[in-house]
Write an enzyme that holds these catalytic residues in place. Structure first.
Site, PDB file in Angstrom:
ATOM      1  N   LYS A 288      41.631  51.496  28.307  1.00 28.44           N
ATOM      2  CA  LYS A 288      40.671  50.753  29.145  1.00 28.44           C
ATOM      3  C   LYS A 288      40.316  51.560  30.388  1.00 28.44           C
ATOM      4  CE  LYS A 288      42.326  47.461  32.065  1.00 28.44           C
ATOM      5  NZ  LYS A 288      41.990  47.538  33.489  1.00 28.44           N
ATOM      6  N   ASN A 289      41.333  52.017  31.116  1.00 29.81           N
ATOM      7  CA  ASN A 289      41.058  52.626  32.423  1.00 29.81           C
ATOM      8  C   ASN A 289      40.434  54.021  32.301  1.00 29.81           C
ATOM      9  OD1 ASN A 289      41.859  50.340  33.697  1.00 29.81           O
ATOM     10  ND2 ASN A 289      43.909  51.084  34.240  1.00 29.81           N
TER      11      ASN A 289
ATOM     12  N   ARG B 213      36.729  45.676  39.838  1.00 22.64           N
ATOM     13  CA  ARG B 213      36.737  46.687  40.897  1.00 22.64           C
ATOM     14  C   ARG B 213      36.274  48.058  40.412  1.00 22.64           C
ATOM     15  NH1 ARG B 213      39.006  45.221  45.354  1.00 22.64           N
ATOM     16  NH2 ARG B 213      39.144  47.356  46.046  1.00 22.64           N
TER      17      ARG B 213
ATOM     18  N   CYS C 135      41.241  40.961  45.788  1.00 23.40           N
ATOM     19  CA  CYS C 135      41.894  41.261  44.515  1.00 23.40           C
ATOM     20  C   CYS C 135      43.263  40.612  44.521  1.00 23.40           C
ATOM     21  CB  CYS C 135      42.025  42.770  44.359  1.00 23.40           C
ATOM     22  SG  CYS C 135      42.900  43.246  42.872  1.00 23.40           S
TER      23      CYS C 135
ATOM     24  N   ARG D  11      43.444  46.666  48.262  1.00 18.57           N
ATOM     25  CA  ARG D  11      42.666  47.647  47.511  1.00 18.57           C
ATOM     26  C   ARG D  11      41.353  48.032  48.198  1.00 18.57           C
ATOM     27  NH1 ARG D  11      42.700  46.172  41.249  1.00 18.57           N
ATOM     28  NH2 ARG D  11      42.537  48.412  41.017  1.00 18.57           N
ATOM     29  N   PRO D  12      41.431  48.642  49.396  1.00 19.12           N
ATOM     30  CA  PRO D  12      40.206  49.051  50.083  1.00 19.12           C
ATOM     31  C   PRO D  12      39.521  50.218  49.365  1.00 19.12           C
ATOM     32  CG  PRO D  12      42.127  49.847  51.256  1.00 19.12           C
ATOM     33  CD  PRO D  12      42.646  49.027  50.112  1.00 19.12           C
TER      34      PRO D  12
ATOM     35  N   ASP E 172      38.267  52.897  51.334  1.00 17.89           N
ATOM     36  CA  ASP E 172      38.089  53.918  52.374  1.00 17.89           C
ATOM     37  C   ASP E 172      38.249  55.348  51.845  1.00 17.89           C
ATOM     38  OD1 ASP E 172      40.742  53.030  51.997  1.00 17.89           O
ATOM     39  OD2 ASP E 172      41.391  54.030  53.829  1.00 17.89           O
ATOM     40  N   LEU E 173      39.133  55.546  50.894  1.00 13.80           N
ATOM     41  CA  LEU E 173      39.373  56.912  50.409  1.00 13.80           C
ATOM     42  C   LEU E 173      38.207  57.412  49.558  1.00 13.80           C
ATOM     43  CD1 LEU E 173      43.150  56.567  49.452  1.00 13.80           C
ATOM     44  CD2 LEU E 173      42.172  57.531  51.543  1.00 13.80           C
TER      45      LEU E 173
ATOM     46  N   ASP F 242      51.348  49.648  36.523  1.00 11.65           N
ATOM     47  CA  ASP F 242      50.761  48.784  35.497  1.00 11.65           C
ATOM     48  C   ASP F 242      51.765  48.376  34.418  1.00 11.65           C
ATOM     49  OD1 ASP F 242      48.388  48.946  36.862  1.00 11.65           O
ATOM     50  OD2 ASP F 242      47.429  50.333  35.479  1.00 11.65           O
TER      51      ASP F 242
ATOM     52  N   ILE G 258      52.952  50.731  45.003  1.00 11.93           N
ATOM     53  CA  ILE G 258      51.500  50.994  44.937  1.00 11.93           C
ATOM     54  C   ILE G 258      50.692  49.806  45.476  1.00 11.93           C
ATOM     55  CG2 ILE G 258      49.577  51.703  43.449  1.00 11.93           C
ATOM     56  CD1 ILE G 258      51.806  53.762  43.395  1.00 11.93           C
TER      57      ILE G 258
ATOM     58  N   ARG H  44      40.810  41.031  29.247  1.00 14.17           N
ATOM     59  CA  ARG H  44      40.261  42.160  29.997  1.00 14.17           C
ATOM     60  C   ARG H  44      40.890  43.475  29.543  1.00 14.17           C
ATOM     61  NH1 ARG H  44      39.668  41.214  36.362  1.00 14.17           N
ATOM     62  NH2 ARG H  44      38.920  43.317  36.074  1.00 14.17           N
TER      63      ARG H  44
HETATM   64  C1  EPZ Z   1      43.605  52.292  39.081  1.00 18.84           C
HETATM   65  O1  EPZ Z   1      43.129  51.464  40.130  1.00 18.84           O
HETATM   66  C2  EPZ Z   1      43.718  51.399  37.855  1.00 18.84           C
HETATM   67  N1  EPZ Z   1      42.416  50.843  37.544  1.00 18.84           N
HETATM   68  C3  EPZ Z   1      44.741  50.300  38.092  1.00 18.84           C
HETATM   69  O2  EPZ Z   1      44.903  49.566  36.901  1.00 18.84           O
HETATM   70  C4  EPZ Z   1      46.079  50.942  38.472  1.00 18.84           C
HETATM   71  O3  EPZ Z   1      47.012  49.927  38.795  1.00 18.84           O
HETATM   72  C5  EPZ Z   1      45.906  51.888  39.659  1.00 18.84           C
HETATM   73  O4  EPZ Z   1      44.871  52.867  39.376  1.00 18.84           O
HETATM   74  C6  EPZ Z   1      47.177  52.635  40.024  1.00 18.84           C
HETATM   75  O5  EPZ Z   1      47.627  53.383  38.925  1.00 18.84           O
HETATM   76  C7  EPZ Z   1      41.512  51.563  36.890  1.00 18.84           C
HETATM   77  O6  EPZ Z   1      41.727  52.716  36.550  1.00 18.84           O
HETATM   78  C8  EPZ Z   1      40.224  50.908  36.563  1.00 18.84           C
HETATM   79  P1  EPZ Z   1      44.265  53.508  43.311  1.00 18.84           P
HETATM   80  P2  EPZ Z   1      42.602  52.108  41.472  1.00 18.84           P
HETATM   81  O7  EPZ Z   1      43.016  53.845  44.038  1.00 18.84           O
HETATM   82  O8  EPZ Z   1      41.918  53.375  41.172  1.00 18.84           O
HETATM   83  C9  EPZ Z   1      45.183  52.340  47.855  1.00 18.84           C
HETATM   84  C10 EPZ Z   1      45.220  47.617  35.564  1.00 18.84           C
HETATM   85  O9  EPZ Z   1      46.058  46.687  35.498  1.00 18.84           O
HETATM   86  N2  EPZ Z   1      43.793  52.737  48.150  1.00 18.84           N
HETATM   87  O10 EPZ Z   1      45.029  54.607  42.661  1.00 18.84           O
HETATM   88  O11 EPZ Z   1      41.842  51.055  42.188  1.00 18.84           O
HETATM   89  C11 EPZ Z   1      45.241  51.105  46.980  1.00 18.84           C
HETATM   90  O12 EPZ Z   1      45.108  49.916  47.747  1.00 18.84           O
HETATM   91  C12 EPZ Z   1      44.716  48.141  36.889  1.00 18.84           C
HETATM   92  O13 EPZ Z   1      44.718  48.144  34.557  1.00 18.84           O
HETATM   93  C13 EPZ Z   1      43.391  52.792  49.474  1.00 18.84           C
HETATM   94  O14 EPZ Z   1      44.153  52.500  50.401  1.00 18.84           O
HETATM   95  O15 EPZ Z   1      43.968  52.369  42.233  1.00 18.84           O
HETATM   96  C14 EPZ Z   1      46.601  51.256  46.345  1.00 18.84           C
HETATM   97  O16 EPZ Z   1      47.587  50.795  47.209  1.00 18.84           O
HETATM   98  C15 EPZ Z   1      45.072  47.331  38.059  1.00 18.84           C
HETATM   99  N3  EPZ Z   1      42.089  53.159  49.744  1.00 18.84           N
HETATM  100  C16 EPZ Z   1      46.738  52.766  46.154  1.00 18.84           C
HETATM  101  O17 EPZ Z   1      45.775  53.350  47.046  1.00 18.84           O
HETATM  102  C17 EPZ Z   1      41.215  53.503  48.753  1.00 18.84           C
HETATM  103  O18 EPZ Z   1      40.069  53.842  49.051  1.00 18.84           O
HETATM  104  C18 EPZ Z   1      46.447  53.293  44.760  1.00 18.84           C
HETATM  105  O19 EPZ Z   1      45.230  52.725  44.297  1.00 18.84           O
HETATM  106  C19 EPZ Z   1      41.646  53.461  47.414  1.00 18.84           C
HETATM  107  C20 EPZ Z   1      42.956  53.078  47.143  1.00 18.84           C
END
Ligand code: EPZ
Length: 421
Positions: free
Chosen positions: A22-23, A94, A118, A123-124, A126-127, A308, A330, A400
């Protein structure tokens, strides 16, 4: 609303085919925006999140042809693209924010709704924004939307991510393929989905090095072309179904599973007393009658233990001898399955980011529900081992991310059915 009924206590035996990830698919689909030629994805999973991304791409002017029975998605982002990703679609998922980088790179402008709240954490974004700004994009937040422009096109730059983000790495990686000059992404995510994206982009003509390591280098090119690409196997679906025989007992072969996709998870599973073996067609997981052993788990970016799979692992550890500590690093609110597992007889104490799980001899079935995908499936796993009946409500969360879940588990002897509601 549909629910799933599980009658516990059946050991499992058989084979489960693992679907495309999926991801990975959710990031490969927006990559199609980078070219006017068709991108064809094979091994695409049949999931509601994939349909949501298809709707979003259609709203941006793409043509999406889905040969569902063959698991093929063909996406054409022709000349006339709309650059506005509307709140009505983005709020549902998202991963919709992954259109931002490609739209900026191809169109030089994008208006993308912020996704909003969420269940598992703040899950901001900003990055994502920081990374795209380093490539010269001008970004402004207005009326709940990110308004972005890149007049004269994006330019290569150096992006130093302070923490590892899968989505931000993906957005910048896609954008950098069409930026002028060289982009270096430091502290990049190393997840298999990133490797899949880089390989697909390379098949489309991009110049990328270092995917799967913490530093990715992209040499921008003038344009990308169409390609056909096979989506990698879903490592989270794989890990989830590895836990099915582990919790219920028995032996199941996961077709298409590869150990390197879930190595740190497989190591932990083995420490509980479960056997994991490579086979010609995938992986086989076996548990004999012995009691499981407690283990400590800490979630981390890949190659660490995946967040996950934390909820599903917790379901297993509720039945292990001794006390396990699960630390979630995370997401700040990812223990919503714990109160539901308590209703099934588990002993769990949550303090901040750590859950202490004291193993019990048995779980009992109960009506339960959860507010996210992985929490919901952890309750299905618990239901496989529980005495009596477990009904898991809000099945749309499961739809989903898990394709034909009842069929896959039912084919191995689980007594599981969908109750239409
Ligand atoms: C991906 O989400 C996955 N989703 C998530 O899967 C997964 O849990 C996550 O990566 C971590 O492995 C998809 O690929 C569609 P991140 P993503 O940016 O990209 C913080 C599932 O169940 N952060 O790696 O949104 C964030 O809040 C889902 O299939 C910022 O602070 O995750 C988190 O604490 C849920 N600012 C950490 O980084 C930002 O701009 C990692 O999030 C972006 C993220």
């Amino acid at each position: 609303m549909d629910s799933i009924l599980v009658k516990g206590g059946q050991t499992l035996s058989g084979q489960i085919p693992i679907s495309g990830a999926k991801n990975a698919c959710l990031t490969l689909m927006p990559a199609a925006l980078l070219t006017s030629e068709p991108l064809t994805l094979t091994n695409a999973p049949r999931l509601s999140d994939i349909r949501t991304m298809a709707s979003l791409l259609e709203s941006l002017g793409c043509e999406v042809a889905s040969l569902q029975h063959r698991r093929v998605l063909a996406i054409s982002a022709g000349a006339d693209l709309n650059h506005i990703a509307d709140y009505e679609i983005v709020r549902r998922m998202r991963a919709s924010n992954l259109v931002l980088g490609p739209l900026l790179a191809r169109e030089g402008r994008a208006v993308v709704s912020l996704p909003g709240g969420c269940a598992i954490g703040a899950r901001p974004m900003d990055l994502h924004l920081m990374g795209l700004e380093a490539l010269g994009a001008k970004l402004e937040l207005k009326d709940g939307y990110v308004h972005g422009t890149a007049n004269g096109g994006l330019k290569g730059g150096t992006v130093d991510f302070p923490i590892v983000s899968v989505g931000a790495t993906e957005n910048v990686l896609m954008a950098a393929t069409l930026a002028k000059g060289t982009t270096v992404i430091n502290n990049a995510a190393r997840e298999p989905e990133i490797v899949d994206l880089a390989r697909c982009l390379r098949a489309m003509g991009a110049q990328i090095e270092g995917e799967g390591t913490s530093t990715i280098t992209v040499q921008g090119v003038e344009s990308l072309h169409g390609a056909t690409y096979q989506v990698v196997s879903d490592r989270i679906e794989l890990g989830t179904y590895m836990l099915a025989p582990a919790i219920a007992g028995g032996s199941v072969e996961l077709l298409g599973g590869r150990r390197e996709l879930v190595a740190s998870f497989a190591d932990k599973l083995e420490q509980t007393g479960v056997t994991v073996e490579d086979t010609d067609a995938g992986l086989r997981v076996t548990r004999n009658g012995e009691r499981l052993r407690a283990v400590d788990v800490r979630t981390e970016p890949f190659p660490g233990f995946p967040t996950d799979l934390q909820a599903q692992m917790m379901a297993l550890l509720t039945l292990a001898e001794g006390t396990s500590a699960l630390e979630e690093t995370i997401f700040e609110n990812r223990f919503m399955h714990a109160p539901e597992l308590l209703r099934m007889g588990a002993k769990i104490d949550v303090h901040g980011g750590t859950a202490k799980v004291e193993g019990v001899e048995r779980l009992t079935g109960a009506p339960v529900m959860a507010t996210d995908l992985r929490a919901s499936v952890s309750l299905i796993l618990a239901g496989l081992a529980a005495e009596g009946e477990t009904t898991v409500a809000r099945v749309y969360h499961l739809d989903r991310g898990y394709e034909r879940l009842e069929e896959k588990l039912g084919g191995c002897g689980a007594r599981i059915e969908r109750i239409k509601g």
